[in-house]
Write a protein that holds these residues in place. Structure first.
Motif, PDB file in Angstrom:
ATOM      1  N   LEU A   1       0.836  -1.159  -0.067  1.00  0.00           N
ATOM      2  CA  LEU A   1       0.261  -0.189   0.055  1.00  0.00           C
ATOM      3  C   LEU A   1       0.907   1.313  -0.027  1.00  0.00           C
ATOM      4  N   GLN A   2       1.953   1.087   0.873  1.00  0.00           N
ATOM      5  CA  GLN A   2       2.853   2.207   0.644  1.00  0.00           C
ATOM      6  C   GLN A   2       3.317   2.781  -0.788  1.00  0.00           C
ATOM      7  N   ASP A   3       3.506   1.870  -1.825  1.00  0.00           N
ATOM      8  CA  ASP A   3       3.821   2.303  -2.963  1.00  0.00           C
ATOM      9  C   ASP A   3       2.657   3.082  -3.912  1.00  0.00           C
ATOM     10  N   MET A   4       1.484   2.293  -3.557  1.00  0.00           N
ATOM     11  CA  MET A   4       0.227   2.668  -4.068  1.00  0.00           C
ATOM     12  C   MET A   4      -0.015   4.350  -3.449  1.00  0.00           C
ATOM     13  N   GLU A   5       0.136   4.593  -2.332  1.00  0.00           N
ATOM     14  CA  GLU A   5       0.085   5.815  -1.720  1.00  0.00           C
ATOM     15  C   GLU A   5       0.923   6.913  -2.601  1.00  0.00           C
ATOM     16  N   VAL A   6       2.262   6.441  -3.064  1.00  0.00           N
ATOM     17  CA  VAL A   6       2.993   7.306  -3.625  1.00  0.00           C
ATOM     18  C   VAL A   6       2.498   7.520  -4.879  1.00  0.00           C
ATOM     19  N   LEU A   7       1.880   6.283  -5.595  1.00  0.00           N
ATOM     20  CA  LEU A   7       1.419   6.632  -6.798  1.00  0.00           C
ATOM     21  C   LEU A   7       0.448   7.505  -7.223  1.00  0.00           C
ATOM     22  N   PHE A   8      -0.433   7.584  -6.116  1.00  0.00           N
ATOM     23  CA  PHE A   8      -1.612   8.496  -6.377  1.00  0.00           C
ATOM     24  C   PHE A   8      -1.604   9.718  -5.356  1.00  0.00           C
ATOM     25  N   ASN A   9      -0.340   9.970  -4.999  1.00  0.00           N
ATOM     26  CA  ASN A   9      -0.202  11.184  -4.331  1.00  0.00           C
ATOM     27  C   ASN A   9      -0.674  12.567  -5.416  1.00  0.00           C
ATOM     28  N   GLY A  10      -1.476  13.257  -4.636  1.00  0.00           N
ATOM     29  CA  GLY A  10      -2.007  14.355  -5.419  1.00  0.00           C
ATOM     30  C   GLY A  10      -3.017  14.183  -6.564  1.00  0.00           C
ATOM     31  N   ILE A  11      -3.488  12.852  -6.816  1.00  0.00           N
ATOM     32  CA  ILE A  11      -4.421  12.506  -7.659  1.00  0.00           C
ATOM     33  C   ILE A  11      -5.710  12.022  -7.051  1.00  0.00           C
ATOM     34  N   PRO A  12      -6.729  13.202  -6.948  1.00  0.00           N
ATOM     35  CA  PRO A  12      -8.139  12.799  -6.552  1.00  0.00           C
ATOM     36  C   PRO A  12      -8.797  11.613  -7.089  1.00  0.00           C
ATOM     37  N   LEU A  13      -9.275  10.559  -6.117  1.00  0.00           N
ATOM     38  CA  LEU A  13      -9.914   9.265  -6.849  1.00  0.00           C
ATOM     39  C   LEU A  13     -11.325   9.638  -7.009  1.00  0.00           C
ATOM     40  N   ASP A  14     -11.791  10.715  -6.682  1.00  0.00           N
ATOM     41  CA  ASP A  14     -13.087  10.932  -7.250  1.00  0.00           C
ATOM     42  C   ASP A  14     -13.261  11.876  -8.361  1.00  0.00           C
ATOM     43  N   LYS A  15     -11.915  12.302  -8.752  1.00  0.00           N
ATOM     44  CA  LYS A  15     -11.968  13.060 -10.279  1.00  0.00           C
ATOM     45  C   LYS A  15     -11.559  12.353 -11.495  1.00  0.00           C
ATOM     46  N   VAL A  16     -10.687  11.348 -11.124  1.00  0.00           N
ATOM     47  CA  VAL A  16     -10.284  10.350 -12.381  1.00  0.00           C
ATOM     48  C   VAL A  16     -10.821   9.065 -12.143  1.00  0.00           C
ATOM     49  N   THR A  17     -10.870   8.105 -13.260  1.00  0.00           N
ATOM     50  CA  THR A  17     -11.069   6.766 -13.280  1.00  0.00           C
ATOM     51  C   THR A  17      -9.830   6.192 -13.612  1.00  0.00           C
ATOM     52  N   THR A  18      -9.598   5.161 -13.066  1.00  0.00           N
ATOM     53  CA  THR A  18      -8.369   4.328 -13.162  1.00  0.00           C
ATOM     54  C   THR A  18      -8.650   2.907 -13.623  1.00  0.00           C
ATOM     55  N   SER A  19      -7.753   2.418 -14.793  1.00  0.00           N
ATOM     56  CA  SER A  19      -7.799   1.186 -15.108  1.00  0.00           C
ATOM     57  C   SER A  19      -6.572   0.429 -14.874  1.00  0.00           C
ATOM     58  N   MET A  20      -6.492  -0.721 -14.225  1.00  0.00           N
ATOM     59  CA  MET A  20      -5.384  -1.309 -13.522  1.00  0.00           C
ATOM     60  C   MET A  20      -5.281  -2.577 -14.401  1.00  0.00           C
ATOM     61  N   THR A  21      -4.106  -2.582 -15.268  1.00  0.00           N
ATOM     62  CA  THR A  21      -3.917  -3.965 -15.978  1.00  0.00           C
ATOM     63  C   THR A  21      -3.245  -5.064 -14.946  1.00  0.00           C
ATOM     64  N   ILE A  22      -4.115  -5.621 -14.266  1.00  0.00           N
ATOM     65  CA  ILE A  22      -3.724  -6.615 -13.131  1.00  0.00           C
ATOM     66  C   ILE A  22      -4.484  -7.889 -13.165  1.00  0.00           C
ATOM     67  N   ASN A  23      -4.022  -8.941 -12.957  1.00  0.00           N
ATOM     68  CA  ASN A  23      -5.104 -10.227 -13.265  1.00  0.00           C
ATOM     69  C   ASN A  23      -4.995 -10.979 -11.895  1.00  0.00           C
ATOM     70  N   GLY A  24      -3.854 -11.900 -12.064  1.00  0.00           N
ATOM     71  CA  GLY A  24      -3.676 -12.779 -10.975  1.00  0.00           C
ATOM     72  C   GLY A  24      -3.649 -12.080  -9.425  1.00  0.00           C
ATOM     73  N   PRO A  25      -3.000 -10.834  -9.197  1.00  0.00           N
ATOM     74  CA  PRO A  25      -3.160 -10.378  -7.929  1.00  0.00           C
ATOM     75  C   PRO A  25      -4.196  -9.010  -7.999  1.00  0.00           C
ATOM     76  N   ALA A  26      -5.160  -9.145  -8.802  1.00  0.00           N
ATOM     77  CA  ALA A  26      -6.225  -8.110  -9.002  1.00  0.00           C
ATOM     78  C   ALA A  26      -6.894  -7.837  -7.666  1.00  0.00           C
ATOM     79  N   THR A  27      -7.196  -8.873  -6.862  1.00  0.00           N
ATOM     80  CA  THR A  27      -7.739  -8.663  -5.624  1.00  0.00           C
ATOM     81  C   THR A  27      -7.050  -7.783  -4.635  1.00  0.00           C
ATOM     82  N   MET A  28      -5.687  -7.867  -4.742  1.00  0.00           N
ATOM     83  CA  MET A  28      -4.825  -7.145  -3.935  1.00  0.00           C
ATOM     84  C   MET A  28      -4.778  -5.584  -4.353  1.00  0.00           C
ATOM     85  N   LEU A  29      -4.565  -5.412  -5.463  1.00  0.00           N
ATOM     86  CA  LEU A  29      -4.401  -4.327  -6.255  1.00  0.00           C
ATOM     87  C   LEU A  29      -5.845  -3.077  -6.168  1.00  0.00           C
TER      88      LEU A  29
END
Lengths: 134, 560
Positions: free
Chosen positions: B146-174
């Motif tokens: 989660l620490q990396d994810m915090e940095v990844l979305f620093n300053g990007i409000p999740l209510d203003k963007v939509t995000t697509s994640m190319t993730i499959n095996g660990p999709a539940t975790m991401l």
């Protein structure tokens, strides 16, 4: 020297990269060209590849990486092959490999690097040419 | 579509043309080839006429945009109202570097985020795992906690963007991490919008980034479908993907058929879970490739939309009109890009993306022209994004809906794509469904055969590739500086991960992981526990290890 047996070639996918279209196409092309092909499948460590080359008595090891990890993994593989005394093996690289990396790879024992768009015939020709010499 | 009398006149004229006009001309001007066909080996006729589409029924087969069977588009006004989402897949190096790239793309007019993860992340390994050596941050961004994810979305409000994640095996975790970031930003969960690719079946066919065997993999996919249905109403739980099937070498018909067959398998699995089709089907989304054959690709997208609507209506008896919608994301085809004369790729991408738009896509990624050489550089990404903007604002194709409809050729090809896809789907059904097909090696063999055939066709020049087997140059020219991922990223990432492991509350991590172990053994929906696990800063590798213990690991079936 006339070669009594078919050229034995290990086609390997080192590291975590799963882009295996190229490796599979090239494996079939080698087979169609009359070579004995051993395809390792995905996710091979450098140790596993060197061991396969030894066990299979390979003349050639063809490595395919499209993930960008070639500068770490290729040198490890050539080093391990040397450690096992397999100095004669022809090691080839393929995949998405920037041209500027090629001189360094040749220095560590990669005989040639074949990038995207390469005609399979060119690689087969290179292998025949360079295994005959030995 | 035409009355009998007029058709009779057309037939008469065509006969005249064939007997009088054509032979003399061909004698002096022979055709370039004896046979013309598409990638899927669909024969392309010299000329299409009303005769070819006389059985097309406008009302039943084409209809109106926003209405069944959606051949002409999902929405009533299509791009006259809202353009597609311009969503550029991106990610490299550390979370900090990718956060910077995201902000650059948003500033340049991108309208949605799309995250590329590196191989260790995709395979559920932490950056400091021995197998991760050399791969950290190379093909995408490294996210181990989660620490990396915090940095990844620093300053990007999740209510203003939509995000697509190319993730499959660990999709539940991401997805759990994204939910956790949303909670931190105090964005209500019902407002979180985006997509998890979460399509494991195509991993077994084509992409092969699998952690667990097929059955538990589909269980995890279905966990996300169920969780989203209940808690994340704006989230697309799966992006049922043909893209990777195509990139691995399939032709257009195989791409279409295998994707829809996978879609059927997911719907069946969710229904088996006890969900009602109209509860979850509206959030299913699709992902296709736009390859080189312009006409075949347009036909493929139109056929896909119509066929999915038919499947949902007839096979699954869906009642909600939105359950019949095939919302699609399209990406131009990476495997068509050449390393030699790379600037030519700009043109390939432009044609491919034009096909995607004429096919009625909801979202588009345009590849960068330097992708056969390295991960895209900033300059090349900008050209790719500009390509979409030029189509959107300058070409005029967005001003009317489905402009190629009614074309004798496009409608014929649309029908042909659909018929051939149905035949494949019937075959997959007769094999016992998708999982059984995977176990029999059916998909991998089909795809490898097509890939080899394609290569042979290029090499024997049956297929011309500009700059490859024709129009080659002696000295090549790469007009830009390629992106290099510095090895430093791997070191920084591993340091950060090890620091995190020292400062977090290990006792809490152990507790939640043991809870997860029990939940997995008891076949519970794992999403809620995984959300707790990521919030305790358990790493991706640790969470996957728990599940590896319970579910076992995927073993590759090697076929060449």
């Amino acid at each position: 020297m006339s070669r009594k047996r078919k050229i034995r070639i290990v086609v390997a996918k080192p590291g975590l990269d799963s882009h295996d279209r190229g490796a599979k196409v090239i494996a079939r092309a080698f087979r169609d060209a009359g070579m004995e092909v051993i395809y390792t499948g995905l996710w091979q460590t450098p140790e596993q590849i060197a061991e396969t080359a030894l066990q299979e008595d390979a003349d050639v090891v063809a490595l395919s990486i499209l993930s960008g990890a070639h500068m770490t993994l290729f040198p490890k593989i050539t080093e391990l092959l040397k450690k096992k005394g397999l100095n004669e093996i022809l090691v080839l690289g393929g995949g998405v490999i920037p041209e500027e990396d090629i001189p360094a790879l040749k220095k560590v024992g990669i005989a040639e690097v074949f990038g995207p768009d390469t005609h399979t015939g060119k690689i087969i020709e290179f292998i025949k040419e360079n295994t005959r010499k030995k | 579509m035409f009355d009998q009398k007029r058709l009779g006149e057309i037939q008469k004229k065509e006969k005249h043309w064939k007997e009088e006009t054509l032979p003399g001309w061909i004698q002096n001007h022979p055709e370039r080839r004896s046979d013309f066909h598409t990638s899927s080996n669909i024969h392309i006729k010299r000329l299409y006429t009303p005769e070819d589409i006389k059985t097309v029924d406008y009302v039943n087969d084409l209809g109106f945009p926003g209405e069944y069977p959606f051949t002409r588009g999902l929405h009533a006004t299509m791009y006259r109202g809202r353009l597609w989402t311009m969503r550029q897949f991106s990610g490299y190096g550390t979370a900090q570097q990718t956060n910077k790239r995201f902000k650059y793309l948003l500033k340049e007019g991108e309208t949605g985020l799309s995250i590329a993860f590196d191989y260790p992340t995709i395979l559920g390994l932490d950056s400091d795992h021995p197998m991760s050596l050399g791969e950290v941050g190379k093909c995408g961004v490294a996210v181990s906690s989660l620490q990396d994810m915090e940095v990844l979305f620093n300053g990007i409000p999740l209510d203003k963007v939509t995000t697509s994640m190319t993730i499959n095996g660990p999709a539940t975790m991401l997805l759990a991490m994204y939910v956790a970031i949303g909670d931190m930003q105090r964005v209500p969960r019902k407002k979180l919008g985006g997509t998890t690719q979460n399509d494991m079946l195509k991993e077994f066919h084509a992409q092969k980034l699998c952690i667990f065997p097929p059955e538990p993999s589909v269980k995890l996919v279905t966990d996300i479908v169920e969780y989203c249905t209940k808690h994340l109403p704006r989230w697309n739980p799966i992006s049922i993907s043909g893209y990777h099937i195509r990139e691995a070498g399939s032709n257009a018909v195989q791409e279409l058929a295998f994707t829809l067959a996978d879609g059927i398998a997911y719907v069946e699995s969710a229904i088996e879970r006890g969900l009602k089709v109209d509860e979850f089907a509206p959030r299913l989304s699709f992902f296709f490739a736009a390859h080189n054959n312009f006409l075949e690709e347009i036909a493929k997208f139109r056929a896909a939309r119509r066929l999915w609507a038919e499947i949902m209506k007839e096979r699954f008896k869906a009642k909600n009109p939105r359950s019949l919608w095939m919302r699609m994301h399209i990406q131009t085809s990476g495997c068509t890009l050449t390393a030699t004369q790379p600037i030519n790729n700009v043109i390939r991408v432009a044609f491919q993306s034009l096909a995607a738009v004429l096919g009625g896509t909801q979202s588009l990624h345009t590849n960068s022209f330097d992708e056969a050489l390295a991960l895209p550089s900033e300059d090349a990404v900008r050209v790719a994004l500009r390509t979409q903007q030029i189509i959107a604002h300058e070409s005029g194709v967005t001003d009317t809906i489905d402009p190629f409809a009614g074309s004798y050729c496009i409608e014929t090809l649309t029908d042909e794509m659909e018929e051939r896809a149905i035949k494949y789907i019937d075959k997959i059904d007769s094999l016992g469904g998708v999982i059984s097909g995977i176990e029999k090696g059916f998909f991998q063999k089909e795809i490898a055969d097509s890939a080899y055939k394609y290569q042979k066709n290029v090499e024997n020049k049956e297929r011309t590739l500009v700059g490859i087997n024709e129009y080659t140059v002696k000295k090549d020219w790469v007009p830009i500086k390629l992106l290099r991922i510095k090895h430093q990223a791997e070191k920084e990432q591993i340091d950060a991960l090890q620091k995190l492991k020292k400062k977090r509350n290990d006792k809490k991590v152990k507790q939640v992981l043991s809870r997860l172990h029990k939940a997995a053994e008891h076949d519970e929906n794992l999403m809620p526990t995984i959300v707790q696990a990521v919030k305790s800063y358990a790493t991706l590798g640790e969470i996957c290890d728990v599940l590896r213990n319970v579910f076992g690991e995927y073993k590759e079936q090697i076929t060449i």
